[in-house]
Motif scaffolding. Structure first.
Motif, PDB file in Angstrom:
ATOM      1  N   LEU A  28     -49.442  27.940 -18.986  1.00  0.00           N
ATOM      2  CA  LEU A  28     -48.232  28.391 -18.318  1.00  0.00           C
ATOM      3  C   LEU A  28     -47.891  27.435 -17.196  1.00  0.00           C
ATOM      4  N   PRO A  30     -46.990  26.205 -13.510  1.00  0.00           N
ATOM      5  CA  PRO A  30     -47.381  26.775 -12.212  1.00  0.00           C
ATOM      6  C   PRO A  30     -46.219  27.555 -11.600  1.00  0.00           C
ATOM      7  N   LEU A  31     -46.559  28.642 -10.917  1.00  0.00           N
ATOM      8  CA  LEU A  31     -45.539  29.469 -10.269  1.00  0.00           C
ATOM      9  C   LEU A  31     -45.191  28.904  -8.894  1.00  0.00           C
ATOM     10  N   PRO A  32     -43.922  29.001  -8.521  1.00  0.00           N
ATOM     11  CA  PRO A  32     -43.547  28.547  -7.181  1.00  0.00           C
ATOM     12  C   PRO A  32     -44.165  29.450  -6.112  1.00  0.00           C
ATOM     13  N   ASP A  33     -44.281  28.929  -4.900  1.00  0.00           N
ATOM     14  CA  ASP A  33     -44.780  29.742  -3.791  1.00  0.00           C
ATOM     15  C   ASP A  33     -43.927  30.994  -3.646  1.00  0.00           C
ATOM     16  N   ILE A  35     -44.228  33.654  -5.655  1.00  0.00           N
ATOM     17  CA  ILE A  35     -44.236  34.409  -6.908  1.00  0.00           C
ATOM     18  C   ILE A  35     -45.684  34.576  -7.344  1.00  0.00           C
ATOM     19  N   THR A  36     -46.077  35.815  -7.608  1.00  0.00           N
ATOM     20  CA  THR A  36     -47.433  36.127  -8.027  1.00  0.00           C
ATOM     21  C   THR A  36     -47.385  36.865  -9.350  1.00  0.00           C
ATOM     22  N   ALA A  37     -48.217  36.467 -10.295  1.00  0.00           N
ATOM     23  CA  ALA A  37     -48.311  37.155 -11.586  1.00  0.00           C
ATOM     24  C   ALA A  37     -49.403  38.217 -11.497  1.00  0.00           C
TER      25      ALA A  37
END
Length: 82
Positions: A28, A30-33, A35-37
């Motif tokens: 996947l 990487p998520l931006p700062d 945002i938490t999955a």
């Protein structure tokens, strides 16, 4: 005495590999700062889906009224993992 064949350098060359083989691991982005999955558990009771175990248990009791009368009532606390 039976001797097992040595493992080859290409250990994944078994006969089942001709059926498509393994899938590559899913990566996947990487998520931006900010945002938490998170994973969410869904409980299915008949046609209904709940994310709250207490609500799912209440629906279960509504769908199985004999369970309450026979004393086989399940408490939500007993369903939670320790």
């Amino acid at each position: 005495m039976t001797t097992l064949p040595e493992a080859s350098a290409n250990a994944g060359d078994g006969r089942w590999e001709n059926e498509g083989g393994a899938l590559p691991p899913r990566t996947l982005p990487p998520l931006p700062d900010g945002i938490t999955a998170i994973s969410v558990t869904h409980y299915r009771v008949g046609p209904y889906t709940y994310t709250n175990l207490d609500d799912a248990m209440a629906e279960y009791r509504r769908q199985t009224p004999m369970a309450d009368k026979e004393g086989s009532r399940i408490s939500p606390a007993s369903m939670r993992k320790g």
